[in-house]
Design a protein around this motif. Structure first.
Motif, PDB file in Angstrom:
ATOM      1  N   ILE A  16      48.432  -6.432  35.235  1.00  9.89           N
ATOM      2  CA  ILE A  16      48.289  -6.543  33.772  1.00  9.89           C
ATOM      3  C   ILE A  16      48.271  -7.809  33.390  1.00  9.89           C
ATOM      4  O   ILE A  16      47.514  -8.434  32.743  1.00  9.89           O
ATOM      5  N   ALA A  17      49.174  -8.646  34.172  1.00  7.34           N
ATOM      6  CA  ALA A  17      49.431 -10.134  34.083  1.00  7.34           C
ATOM      7  C   ALA A  17      48.106 -10.870  34.685  1.00  7.34           C
ATOM      8  O   ALA A  17      47.543 -11.772  34.014  1.00  7.34           O
ATOM      9  N   ALA A  18      47.247 -10.267  35.732  1.00  5.84           N
ATOM     10  CA  ALA A  18      46.145 -10.989  35.995  1.00  5.84           C
ATOM     11  C   ALA A  18      45.032 -10.768  34.908  1.00  5.84           C
ATOM     12  O   ALA A  18      44.228 -11.615  34.667  1.00  5.84           O
ATOM     13  N   GLU A  19      44.945  -9.783  34.120  1.00  2.00           N
ATOM     14  CA  GLU A  19      43.851  -9.376  33.238  1.00  2.00           C
ATOM     15  C   GLU A  19      44.378 -10.308  32.069  1.00  2.00           C
ATOM     16  O   GLU A  19      43.445 -11.156  31.578  1.00  2.00           O
ATOM     17  N   LEU A  20      45.643 -10.753  31.673  1.00  6.47           N
ATOM     18  CA  LEU A  20      46.022 -11.317  30.731  1.00  6.47           C
ATOM     19  C   LEU A  20      45.915 -12.749  30.886  1.00  6.47           C
ATOM     20  O   LEU A  20      45.363 -13.689  29.866  1.00  6.47           O
ATOM     21  N   ALA A  21      45.970 -13.308  32.095  1.00  2.00           N
ATOM     22  CA  ALA A  21      45.681 -14.565  32.589  1.00  2.00           C
ATOM     23  C   ALA A  21      44.176 -14.842  32.885  1.00  2.00           C
ATOM     24  O   ALA A  21      43.833 -16.077  33.187  1.00  2.00           O
ATOM     25  N   SER A  22      43.439 -13.912  32.865  1.00  2.00           N
ATOM     26  CA  SER A  22      42.064 -13.946  33.307  1.00  2.00           C
ATOM     27  C   SER A  22      41.673 -14.536  34.560  1.00  2.00           C
ATOM     28  O   SER A  22      41.003 -15.596  35.032  1.00  2.00           O
ATOM     29  N   VAL A  23      42.695 -13.958  35.598  1.00  2.00           N
ATOM     30  CA  VAL A  23      42.592 -14.389  37.089  1.00  2.00           C
ATOM     31  C   VAL A  23      42.588 -13.049  37.693  1.00  2.00           C
ATOM     32  O   VAL A  23      42.959 -11.962  37.239  1.00  2.00           O
ATOM     33  N   HIS A  24      42.073 -13.174  39.054  1.00  2.00           N
ATOM     34  CA  HIS A  24      42.136 -11.839  40.120  1.00  2.00           C
ATOM     35  C   HIS A  24      43.777 -11.965  40.475  1.00  2.00           C
ATOM     36  O   HIS A  24      44.316 -12.631  40.705  1.00  2.00           O
ATOM     37  N   PRO A  25      44.395 -10.464  40.650  1.00  2.00           N
ATOM     38  CA  PRO A  25      45.439 -10.385  41.212  1.00  2.00           C
ATOM     39  C   PRO A  25      45.811 -11.219  42.403  1.00  2.00           C
ATOM     40  O   PRO A  25      46.724 -11.777  42.429  1.00  2.00           O
ATOM     41  N   ARG A  26      44.823 -11.235  43.342  1.00  2.00           N
ATOM     42  CA  ARG A  26      45.168 -12.038  44.625  1.00  2.00           C
ATOM     43  C   ARG A  26      45.372 -13.613  44.329  1.00  2.00           C
ATOM     44  O   ARG A  26      45.997 -14.165  45.007  1.00  2.00           O
ATOM     45  N   GLY A 102      43.623 -18.813  25.804  1.00  2.00           N
ATOM     46  CA  GLY A 102      42.562 -17.834  25.988  1.00  2.00           C
ATOM     47  C   GLY A 102      41.096 -18.029  25.718  1.00  2.00           C
ATOM     48  O   GLY A 102      40.476 -17.015  25.588  1.00  2.00           O
ATOM     49  N   ILE A 103      40.873 -19.077  25.431  1.00  2.00           N
ATOM     50  CA  ILE A 103      39.274 -19.427  25.260  1.00  2.00           C
ATOM     51  C   ILE A 103      38.644 -19.025  26.599  1.00  2.00           C
ATOM     52  O   ILE A 103      39.147 -19.660  27.673  1.00  2.00           O
ATOM     53  N   SER A 104      37.897 -18.315  26.672  1.00  2.00           N
ATOM     54  CA  SER A 104      37.175 -17.964  27.962  1.00  2.00           C
ATOM     55  C   SER A 104      36.310 -19.003  28.319  1.00  2.00           C
ATOM     56  O   SER A 104      36.094 -20.049  27.864  1.00  2.00           O
ATOM     57  N   ASP A 105      36.090 -18.863  29.726  1.00  2.00           N
ATOM     58  CA  ASP A 105      35.347 -20.003  30.384  1.00  2.00           C
ATOM     59  C   ASP A 105      34.008 -20.164  29.941  1.00  2.00           C
ATOM     60  O   ASP A 105      33.579 -21.333  29.816  1.00  2.00           O
ATOM     61  N   GLU A 106      33.309 -19.161  29.380  1.00  2.00           N
ATOM     62  CA  GLU A 106      31.915 -19.249  28.837  1.00  2.00           C
ATOM     63  C   GLU A 106      32.170 -20.112  27.600  1.00  2.00           C
ATOM     64  O   GLU A 106      31.232 -21.279  27.322  1.00  2.00           O
ATOM     65  N   ASP A 107      33.208 -20.002  26.800  1.00  2.00           N
ATOM     66  CA  ASP A 107      33.397 -20.499  25.405  1.00  2.00           C
ATOM     67  C   ASP A 107      33.836 -22.217  26.039  1.00  2.00           C
ATOM     68  O   ASP A 107      33.170 -23.238  25.341  1.00  2.00           O
TER      69      ASP A 107
END
Length: 127
Positions: A16-26, A102-107
């Protein structure tokens, strides 16, 4: 408004933390191994707080937007913890806040395209 104590409360599993931070769990595991983020542990499970997730977003800003390697990130975060510098002051508060919130990388890429470097070739449009 959330209190500081509430922001420090561990509540998210690594997925969940990885999803919230927009990173992979690794990536979170690597940050933990490098000592950049120190999630609390219960029964050998990493639990992340809101403050941990914000810190991961700051690390992402430094690595992805500013091109700082993890050793440099460690130094910057140590200087910030010592009160010598603030990441928000060093790199511009608005830019850091937009990325951390949380602005996405695309933005972010649309705001500062990779090909806008001096001397970069611009695509030719045909109509």
């Amino acid at each position: 408004m959330t209190s500081i104590r509430d922001r420090q409360r561990p509540r998210y599993f690594i997925s969940i933390a990885a999803e919230l931070a927009s990173v992979h769990p690794r990536t979170l595991r690597i940050y933990d191994e490098e000592g950049l983020v120190c999630p609390q542990r219960r029964n050998n499970l990493r639990l992340y707080s809101e403050a941990d997730i914000e810190r991961v977003r700051v690390i992402r800003f430094l690595t992805r937007r500013q091109g700082v390697n993890l050793a440099g990130v460690r130094v910057i975060l140590q200087l910030e913890a010592a009160g010598t510098i603030r990441v928000y002051d060093l790199f511009g508060q608005d830019d850091v806040e937009r990325f951390v919130e949380g602005i996405s990388d695309e933005d972010a890429n649309e705001a500062t395209p990779a090909n806008s470097a001096p001397g970069a070739r611009q695509p030719v449009r045909t109509t």
